[in-house]
Design a protein around this motif. Structure first.
Motif, mmCIF file in Angstrom:
data_model
loop_
_atom_site.group_PDB
_atom_site.id
_atom_site.type_symbol
_atom_site.label_atom_id
_atom_site.label_comp_id
_atom_site.label_asym_id
_atom_site.label_seq_id
_atom_site.Cartn_x
_atom_site.Cartn_y
_atom_site.Cartn_z
ATOM 1 N N LEU A 1 0.813 -1.205 0.000
ATOM 2 C CA LEU A 1 0.000 0.000 0.000
ATOM 3 C C LEU A 1 0.850 1.261 0.000
ATOM 4 O O LEU A 1 0.439 2.315 -0.470
ATOM 5 C CB LEU A 1 -0.900 0.017 1.243
ATOM 6 N N SER A 2 2.051 1.150 0.555
ATOM 7 C CA SER A 2 2.867 2.348 0.740
ATOM 8 C C SER A 2 4.134 2.356 -0.105
ATOM 9 O O SER A 2 4.924 3.286 0.012
ATOM 10 C CB SER A 2 3.263 2.465 2.220
ATOM 11 N N HIS A 3 4.340 1.353 -0.917
ATOM 12 C CA HIS A 3 5.574 1.276 -1.681
ATOM 13 C C HIS A 3 5.295 1.032 -3.160
ATOM 14 O O HIS A 3 4.490 0.174 -3.506
ATOM 15 C CB HIS A 3 6.469 0.144 -1.155
ATOM 16 N N ASP A 4 5.959 1.782 -3.978
ATOM 17 C CA ASP A 4 5.884 1.588 -5.415
ATOM 18 C C ASP A 4 7.258 1.895 -6.002
ATOM 19 O O ASP A 4 7.687 3.056 -6.020
ATOM 20 C CB ASP A 4 4.823 2.500 -6.026
ATOM 21 N N PRO A 5 8.002 0.867 -6.430
ATOM 22 C CA PRO A 5 7.571 -0.524 -6.533
ATOM 23 C C PRO A 5 7.469 -1.207 -5.168
ATOM 24 O O PRO A 5 8.099 -0.777 -4.205
ATOM 25 C CB PRO A 5 8.670 -1.164 -7.384
ATOM 26 N N ALA A 6 6.699 -2.260 -5.133
ATOM 27 C CA ALA A 6 6.532 -3.053 -3.924
ATOM 28 C C ALA A 6 7.206 -4.397 -4.123
ATOM 29 O O ALA A 6 7.323 -4.895 -5.245
ATOM 30 C CB ALA A 6 5.050 -3.239 -3.635
ATOM 31 N N TYR A 7 7.673 -4.984 -3.031
ATOM 32 C CA TYR A 7 8.466 -6.213 -3.119
ATOM 33 C C TYR A 7 7.891 -7.303 -2.231
ATOM 34 O O TYR A 7 7.164 -7.040 -1.251
ATOM 35 C CB TYR A 7 9.915 -5.934 -2.700
ATOM 36 N N ALA A 8 8.232 -8.521 -2.566
ATOM 37 C CA ALA A 8 7.890 -9.687 -1.763
ATOM 38 C C ALA A 8 9.017 -9.949 -0.765
ATOM 39 O O ALA A 8 10.168 -9.558 -0.991
ATOM 40 C CB ALA A 8 7.684 -10.902 -2.665
ATOM 41 N N PRO A 9 8.749 -10.617 0.347
ATOM 42 C CA PRO A 9 9.790 -10.913 1.325
ATOM 43 C C PRO A 9 10.875 -11.816 0.751
ATOM 44 O O PRO A 9 10.672 -12.529 -0.233
ATOM 45 C CB PRO A 9 9.030 -11.613 2.462
ATOM 46 N N ALA A 10 12.048 -11.786 1.400
ATOM 47 C CA ALA A 10 13.172 -12.616 0.972
ATOM 48 C C ALA A 10 14.022 -12.963 2.188
ATOM 49 O O ALA A 10 14.010 -12.245 3.199
ATOM 50 C CB ALA A 10 14.015 -11.896 -0.080
ATOM 51 N N THR A 11 14.776 -14.057 2.087
ATOM 52 C CA THR A 11 15.688 -14.480 3.153
ATOM 53 C C THR A 11 17.020 -14.903 2.554
ATOM 54 O O THR A 11 17.099 -15.302 1.387
ATOM 55 C CB THR A 11 15.113 -15.659 3.967
ATOM 56 N N ALA A 12 18.065 -14.821 3.364
ATOM 57 C CA ALA A 12 19.406 -15.283 2.973
ATOM 58 C C ALA A 12 20.147 -15.682 4.231
ATOM 59 O O ALA A 12 19.870 -15.165 5.322
ATOM 60 C CB ALA A 12 20.162 -14.201 2.206
ATOM 61 N N THR A 13 21.126 -16.601 4.076
ATOM 62 C CA THR A 13 21.819 -17.165 5.232
ATOM 63 C C THR A 13 23.323 -17.096 5.055
ATOM 64 O O THR A 13 23.843 -17.286 3.942
ATOM 65 C CB THR A 13 21.390 -18.633 5.446
ATOM 66 N N ALA A 14 24.028 -16.834 6.149
ATOM 67 C CA ALA A 14 25.500 -16.870 6.175
ATOM 68 C C ALA A 14 25.939 -17.614 7.434
ATOM 69 O O ALA A 14 25.268 -17.564 8.466
ATOM 70 C CB ALA A 14 26.084 -15.461 6.150
ATOM 71 N N ARG A 15 27.082 -18.307 7.335
ATOM 72 C CA ARG A 15 27.603 -19.060 8.470
ATOM 73 C C ARG A 15 28.966 -18.476 8.838
ATOM 74 O O ARG A 15 29.808 -18.243 7.958
ATOM 75 C CB ARG A 15 27.745 -20.539 8.099
ATOM 76 N N TRP A 16 29.185 -18.259 10.107
ATOM 77 C CA TRP A 16 30.488 -17.764 10.540
ATOM 78 C C TRP A 16 30.962 -18.545 11.749
ATOM 79 O O TRP A 16 30.195 -18.821 12.676
ATOM 80 C CB TRP A 16 30.436 -16.275 10.901
ATOM 81 N N HIS A 17 32.296 -18.913 11.655
ATOM 82 C CA HIS A 17 32.975 -19.534 12.791
ATOM 83 C C HIS A 17 34.443 -19.151 12.680
ATOM 84 O O HIS A 17 34.992 -19.064 11.576
ATOM 85 C CB HIS A 17 32.816 -21.067 12.753
ATOM 86 N N PRO A 18 35.131 -18.909 13.787
ATOM 87 C CA PRO A 18 36.551 -18.528 13.715
ATOM 88 C C PRO A 18 37.408 -19.527 12.959
ATOM 89 O O PRO A 18 38.426 -19.172 12.354
ATOM 90 C CB PRO A 18 36.963 -18.441 15.188
ATOM 91 N N LEU A 19 37.047 -20.810 12.942
ATOM 92 C CA LEU A 19 37.856 -21.822 12.253
ATOM 93 C C LEU A 19 37.542 -21.893 10.769
ATOM 94 O O LEU A 19 38.014 -22.771 10.067
ATOM 95 C CB LEU A 19 37.613 -23.194 12.888
#
Length: 573
Positions: free
Chosen positions: A512-530
């Protein structure tokens, strides 16, 4: 026909009335009112809920109650839409109301009465206007919304004062009533005549109004009487007779403040990448909700409804030349009331119906104080949002058939959603990468871009306002419990200090408030000191430093054992 049982205590003193009145509505099934027994049982939200159990009821009345009647005996019944039962009851019950004849005026206690020389206790009082809904918006704000096309029922009555005859000496004066009638009745809105017709004690005036907004209805009646005065003078052998006619006309009226209720809804739609449809409807007045006919699904706002009698008509006053008395009213008008419910906005069917996305509207103070005594409904007990706008997501929608319903019965609208006005929700590309790290922390780089154009999506922009209401636009990315917003390049960074898997979630602002409007999205990252060479080196150095004291002790112990072994061998030799 049995009437509502009304307990009245009245004292008539010098033409005045002192009374205490409590009303007990008629028992279901004892009225011929066009309703079933169950429907009649739901009408009386203003009655005292003095519950009696089934056995006591059967012993008292010799019959059983239905489940609905039993519930209504202990509490008040509410509705998700304005019921027609109130108008049906009022229409039938109004037939029991009539005038008292030339010597008697019958009026409700609140009537505005007018006296003339020959006409007394004259009044024209509004009985009911329907379809209508008394809406409890806030403390001190309870407008009566009426349909633009509806019916007003009124009650007009009066009594005629016929002067007594007089004989004085040779002169005799007699009075007699020649005629009396209600000449005309009229309904006006802010001075504009809507309908005028021949008079009656119980006129039914059908009106049509093209206007919208507040108005003052004026119900007026013109009453006329004609009396004959006969004067006889005895002059001995002759008698002269003089006949004089006296006419009087009075206008009586009653006013009612209303708000003419017209729907003027605006609708917006959107298409999701997976084929789902979004729809949002806004209306500047309280309204009920909208229906998606192809699935029978409904989206409704905060409003619910109950019905209750108008207690101003619980009793009537019978006025004659000798005094006044209180009588049970033969007619009880019943009206529809709308109130904001604690249940809040809902979708139907509940489990597999549309998804309610958003509601918006002005904040209002609780109207709980306006509901009145003996009304048990789930009215909000704190400030609430009036839901002038509703938005939902559904699997599909036929754009020609969006049915919008109001809070006044019969006031509905079909809103068309044009294909060229449909907003397409775009897919977005969200990525998360580890750009810097050491043995204690890592910096994650989050990037958000338009999947179709590859243009960056900027979230940190306070100058872009909501298209409806002027509020700041929303939309953000959450990761590790933090809310972050991308810059002009569509990039944001976040620092984490705990090893693990980090999921970034883009929750876009409403379409209703955005033009263009977008669909949700997800992304993943993994972090470890090793996860890097530097991390392994840091681990080895750290472990080495921690093992160094043990190595020193081990070396010292080994040297000491060798020394002791050498000493023992030397002594033996």
């Amino acid at each position: 026909m049995q009437r509502a049982r009304v307990v009245v205590a009245a004292l008539v003193v010098a033409g005045g009335i002192t009374s205490v009145v409590t009303a007990d509505p008629p028992r279901p099934g004892t009225e011929e009112n066009g309703l079933t027994e169950n429907e009649s049982a739901t009408l009386w939200s203003r009655d005292t809920d003095d519950y009696i159990n089934q056995s006591a009821y059967r012993e008292r009345y010799g019959e059983n109650r239905t489940a609905v009647q039993q519930v209504a005996n202990g509490t008040d019944v509410t509705f998700t839409r304005p019921p027609a039962t109130a108008a049906t009851w009022t229409r039938h019950d109004f037939q029991d109301l009539d005038g008292g004849g030339p010597n008697t005026s019958i009026h409700p206690p609140h009537a505005n009465r007018t006296d003339g020389a020959f006409i007394a206790d004259a009044h024209a009082t509004i009985f009911a206007v329907q379809p209508s809904t008394r809406t409890h918006l806030a403390a001190g704000t309870t407008p009566l919304y009426i349909a633009p096309n509806g019916t007003l029922r009124g009650f007009v009555d009066y009594r005629v004062r016929v002067p007594p005859g007089d004989a004085s000496g040779s002169t005799t004066v007699d009075w007699s009533l020649v005629s009396h009638e209600i000449d005309t009745v009229e309904l006006q809105a802010d001075g504009e005549s809507l309908v005028e017709r021949d008079g009656a004690h119980t006129p039914i005036l059908a009106y049509q109004m093209g206007r919208n907004g507040r108005a003052t209805l004026t119900f007026t009646a013109e009453i006329g009487v004609r009396l004959r005065q006969t004067t006889r003078i005895d002059r001995g052998n002759t008698t002269s007779v003089d006949v004089t006619y006296h006419e009087e006309s009075v206008n009586v009226s009653d006013t009612l403040s209303v708000a003419v209720y017209n729907l003027s809804a605006t609708a917006h739609s959107a298409s999701y990448p997976n084929g789902d449809a979004g729809v949002a409807v806004f209306q500047t007045r309280p309204w009920q909700g909208f229906t998606l006919p192809e699935r029978g699904a409904r989206v409704r706002g905060i409003w619910r409804f109950y019905t209750a009698r108008n207690p101003d008509w619980d009793t009537l006053v019978t006025a004659t030349a000798t005094g006044r008395s209180v009588v049970d009213s033969p007619a009880l008008p019943v009206g529809v009331h709308a109130y904001p419910s604690r249940i809040g906005p809902r979708v139907e069917p509940v489990r597999d119906g549309p998804e309610l996305l958003a509601t918006w509207g002005g904040d209002q103070a609780t109207p709980a104080g306006t509901i009145g005594e003996n009304v048990s409904v789930d009215v909000v007990n704190q400030s609430y949002q009036a839901t002038y706008g509703l938005a939902a997501r559904t699997e599909s929608i036929e754009r020609e058939f969006l049915h919008v319903t109001g809070i006044v019965r019969g006031v509905n609208e079909t809103v068309a959603l044009e294909d060229d006005a449909d907003r397409k929700l775009r897919r977005s590309t969200l990525s998360v990468n580890v750009v810097r790290q050491n043995q204690t922390a890592a910096v994650l780089r989050v990037e958000l871009r338009d999947a179709r154009t590859d243009a960056p999506i900027q979230l940190a922009d306070r100058d872009r306002l909501h298209l409806i209401g002027g509020e700041t636009r929303t939309g953000a990315i959450t990761i590790n419990g933090q809310r972050i917003e991308t810059n002009r390049s569509g990039v944001a960074t976040v620092t984490v200090d705990e090893p693990g898997v980090y999921t970034a979630r883009y929750q876009p602002g409403s379409w209703l408030s955005h033009d263009p409007a977008y669909a949700p999205a997800t992304a993943t990252a993994r972090w470890h000191p090793l996860g890097s060479i530097d991390g392994w080196l840091a681990l080895l150095v750290g472990v080495g430093w921690r093992l160094l004291p043990f190595a020193v002790v081990f070396y010292a112990g080994t040297r000491l054992l060798r020394l002791l072994d050498f000493t023992t061998r030397f002594q033996e030799s």
